[in-house]
Design a protein around this motif. Structure first.
Motif, PDB file in Angstrom:
ATOM      1  N   SER A  49      20.433 -24.467 -51.259  1.00 14.26           N
ATOM      2  CA  SER A  49      21.050 -25.546 -50.480  1.00 14.26           C
ATOM      3  C   SER A  49      21.969 -26.408 -51.326  1.00 14.26           C
ATOM      4  N   GLY A  50      21.717 -26.415 -52.629  1.00 14.95           N
ATOM      5  CA  GLY A  50      22.427 -27.332 -53.515  1.00 14.95           C
ATOM      6  C   GLY A  50      21.838 -28.723 -53.511  1.00 14.95           C
ATOM      7  N   ASN A  51      20.707 -28.891 -52.819  1.00 11.08           N
ATOM      8  CA  ASN A  51      20.127 -30.232 -52.655  1.00 11.08           C
ATOM      9  C   ASN A  51      18.728 -30.382 -53.243  1.00 11.08           C
ATOM     10  N   ALA A  52      18.211 -29.381 -53.931  1.00 10.22           N
ATOM     11  CA  ALA A  52      16.867 -29.487 -54.514  1.00 10.22           C
ATOM     12  C   ALA A  52      16.832 -30.676 -55.475  1.00 10.22           C
ATOM     13  N   ALA A  53      15.943 -31.621 -55.210  1.00  5.33           N
ATOM     14  CA  ALA A  53      15.943 -32.876 -55.957  1.00  5.33           C
ATOM     15  C   ALA A  53      15.716 -32.662 -57.452  1.00  5.33           C
ATOM     16  N   ASN A  54      14.782 -31.778 -57.806  1.00  7.40           N
ATOM     17  CA  ASN A  54      14.480 -31.591 -59.224  1.00  7.40           C
ATOM     18  C   ASN A  54      15.620 -30.864 -59.950  1.00  7.40           C
ATOM     19  N   PRO A  97       7.140 -35.888 -60.561  1.00  8.80           N
ATOM     20  CA  PRO A  97       7.342 -34.470 -60.233  1.00  8.80           C
ATOM     21  C   PRO A  97       8.806 -34.046 -60.085  1.00  8.80           C
ATOM     22  N   GLU A  98       9.630 -34.913 -59.525  1.00  4.19           N
ATOM     23  CA  GLU A  98      11.019 -34.523 -59.306  1.00  4.19           C
ATOM     24  C   GLU A  98      11.821 -34.422 -60.605  1.00  4.19           C
ATOM     25  N   LEU A  99      11.234 -34.874 -61.700  1.00  4.81           N
ATOM     26  CA  LEU A  99      11.960 -34.854 -62.971  1.00  4.81           C
ATOM     27  C   LEU A  99      11.446 -33.789 -63.939  1.00  4.81           C
ATOM     28  N   ILE A 100      10.695 -32.796 -63.421  1.00  6.65           N
ATOM     29  CA  ILE A 100      10.123 -31.801 -64.339  1.00  6.65           C
ATOM     30  C   ILE A 100      11.209 -31.048 -65.107  1.00  6.65           C
ATOM     31  N   TYR A 101      12.271 -30.641 -64.437  1.00  5.08           N
ATOM     32  CA  TYR A 101      13.327 -29.904 -65.143  1.00  5.08           C
ATOM     33  C   TYR A 101      14.192 -30.849 -65.971  1.00  5.08           C
ATOM     34  N   ALA A 102      14.370 -32.061 -65.484  1.00  4.62           N
ATOM     35  CA  ALA A 102      15.136 -33.052 -66.243  1.00  4.62           C
ATOM     36  C   ALA A 102      14.457 -33.337 -67.580  1.00  4.62           C
ATOM     37  N   GLY A 150      15.460 -23.638 -61.180  1.00  5.72           N
ATOM     38  CA  GLY A 150      15.515 -23.382 -59.741  1.00  5.72           C
ATOM     39  C   GLY A 150      14.096 -23.370 -59.204  1.00  5.72           C
ATOM     40  N   ASN A 151      13.942 -23.306 -57.896  1.00  2.00           N
ATOM     41  CA  ASN A 151      12.631 -23.337 -57.252  1.00  2.00           C
ATOM     42  C   ASN A 151      12.403 -22.079 -56.417  1.00  2.00           C
ATOM     43  N   GLY A 152      11.143 -21.668 -56.298  1.00  7.55           N
ATOM     44  CA  GLY A 152      10.818 -20.534 -55.442  1.00  7.55           C
ATOM     45  C   GLY A 152      11.528 -19.268 -55.878  1.00  7.55           C
ATOM     46  N   GLY A 153      12.257 -18.645 -54.942  1.00  3.86           N
ATOM     47  CA  GLY A 153      13.004 -17.446 -55.270  1.00  3.86           C
ATOM     48  C   GLY A 153      14.030 -17.684 -56.356  1.00  3.86           C
ATOM     49  N   SER A 154      14.574 -18.885 -56.398  1.00  2.00           N
ATOM     50  CA  SER A 154      15.550 -19.213 -57.440  1.00  2.00           C
ATOM     51  C   SER A 154      14.882 -19.326 -58.809  1.00  2.00           C
ATOM     52  N   ALA A 155      13.611 -19.732 -58.829  1.00  2.00           N
ATOM     53  CA  ALA A 155      12.866 -19.744 -60.093  1.00  2.00           C
ATOM     54  C   ALA A 155      12.694 -18.311 -60.597  1.00  2.00           C
ATOM     55  N   ALA A 156      12.388 -17.403 -59.670  1.00  2.00           N
ATOM     56  CA  ALA A 156      12.270 -15.994 -60.053  1.00  2.00           C
ATOM     57  C   ALA A 156      13.618 -15.462 -60.541  1.00  2.00           C
ATOM     58  N   ASP A 157      14.700 -15.911 -59.923  1.00  2.00           N
ATOM     59  CA  ASP A 157      16.034 -15.503 -60.373  1.00  2.00           C
ATOM     60  C   ASP A 157      16.304 -15.989 -61.792  1.00  2.00           C
ATOM     61  N   CYS A 158      15.842 -17.186 -62.119  1.00  2.00           N
ATOM     62  CA  CYS A 158      16.011 -17.704 -63.485  1.00  2.00           C
ATOM     63  C   CYS A 158      15.379 -16.747 -64.487  1.00  2.00           C
ATOM     64  N   GLU A 159      14.160 -16.314 -64.199  1.00  2.00           N
ATOM     65  CA  GLU A 159      13.465 -15.402 -65.100  1.00  2.00           C
ATOM     66  C   GLU A 159      14.173 -14.051 -65.159  1.00  2.00           C
ATOM     67  N   HIS A 160      14.701 -13.612 -64.032  1.00  2.61           N
ATOM     68  CA  HIS A 160      15.442 -12.353 -63.968  1.00  2.61           C
ATOM     69  C   HIS A 160      16.675 -12.416 -64.883  1.00  2.61           C
ATOM     70  N   ILE A 161      17.412 -13.506 -64.795  1.00  3.96           N
ATOM     71  CA  ILE A 161      18.612 -13.675 -65.616  1.00  3.96           C
ATOM     72  C   ILE A 161      18.247 -13.690 -67.101  1.00  3.96           C
ATOM     73  N   VAL A 162      17.185 -14.397 -67.445  1.00  2.00           N
ATOM     74  CA  VAL A 162      16.732 -14.433 -68.838  1.00  2.00           C
ATOM     75  C   VAL A 162      16.432 -13.012 -69.330  1.00  2.00           C
ATOM     76  N   GLY A 163      15.809 -12.221 -68.482  1.00  2.00           N
ATOM     77  CA  GLY A 163      15.494 -10.845 -68.851  1.00  2.00           C
ATOM     78  C   GLY A 163      16.725 -10.006 -69.129  1.00  2.00           C
ATOM     79  N   GLU A 164      17.808 -10.248 -68.392  1.00  2.00           N
ATOM     80  CA  GLU A 164      19.041  -9.484 -68.606  1.00  2.00           C
ATOM     81  C   GLU A 164      19.778  -9.929 -69.862  1.00  2.00           C
TER      82      GLU A 164
END
Length: 208
Positions: free
Chosen positions: A137-142, A113-118, A40-54
């Motif tokens: 949004s469901g539309n983040a390209a990466n 750049p758009e393929l970093i997570y891919a 995820g990006n931005g706040g969603s990237a932080a959420d990814c780390e939060h989920i990993v922590g749980e």
């Protein structure tokens, strides 16, 4: 867990079925030796780390190592301290792709750049794994590119988005679309949803 979520957040009643199924899919993933990848990006990237922590340590449960696990580890390293074994907790494997700074910055610089997570999915994902893709949004390209590559590799893809689901809804095997459109409001609802998922998965594997 999910009934409590709906009781506390009645607006989420429409995602109850998808949330329950996502929990079952993640449980099945772990029972079959898979792992959870998140992006995820931005706040969603932080959420990814939060989920990993749980998931990677105790969340609502203590998760002590079993006597059998301690004995197995001691057999391989007899000098391993009992204090270490008593302090460690069982974890559920989860990897936050946004926090692979060296990989992501190198790939942005050297390739696309758009393929970093891919690219991270390409290197890490197997058919037993799940990609949890977060995008308000469901539309983040990466994120969408990562979902497409994960699906092509045979992974299960779960989306966590806002009301429309965007492009991610078209790719994901399952998409949890919380009923908001503004980014911060979507993120406010993502947190109780993923806390519920983490708690339900943890409760399945750990009883203490």
């Amino acid at each position: 867990m999910i009934n409590e979520l709906i009781k506390r957040y009645p607006a989420l009643s429409g995602i109850k079925d998808d949330t329950e199924k996502a929990v079952n899919e993640i449980i099945n993933c772990y029972e079959n030796g898979g792992k959870l990848l998140l992006c995820g990006n931005g706040g969603s990237a932080a959420d990814c780390e939060h989920i990993v922590g749980e998931l990677m340590k105790g969340f609502l449960k203590r998760r002590p190592l079993s006597d059998a696990k301690k004995a197995q580890m001691k057999e391989k390293l007899p000098c391993l301290s009992d204090d270490i074994l008593s302090s460690l907790q069982c974890g559920l494997p989860a990897i936050s792709l946004p926090y692979m700074t060296s990989l992501n910055s190198a790939f942005c610089n050297d390739a696309e750049p758009e393929l970093i997570y891919a690219q991270a999915v390409m290197a890490l994902a197997g058919e037993k794994d799940i990609l949890l893709a977060l995008s308000t949004s469901g539309n983040a390209a990466n994120v969408c590119a990562a979902a497409e590559v994960a699906k092509a590799l045979g992974c299960t893809v779960i989306g966590l988005t806002g009301a429309s689901g965007g492009r991610l809804k078209e790719t994901a095997h399952r998409c949890i679309c919380v009923p908001e459109k503004e980014t911060f409001k979507v993120q406010e609802l993502h947190l109780p949803v993923y806390h519920c998922i983490c708690a339900a998965v943890e409760a399945h594997f750990y009883k203490e």
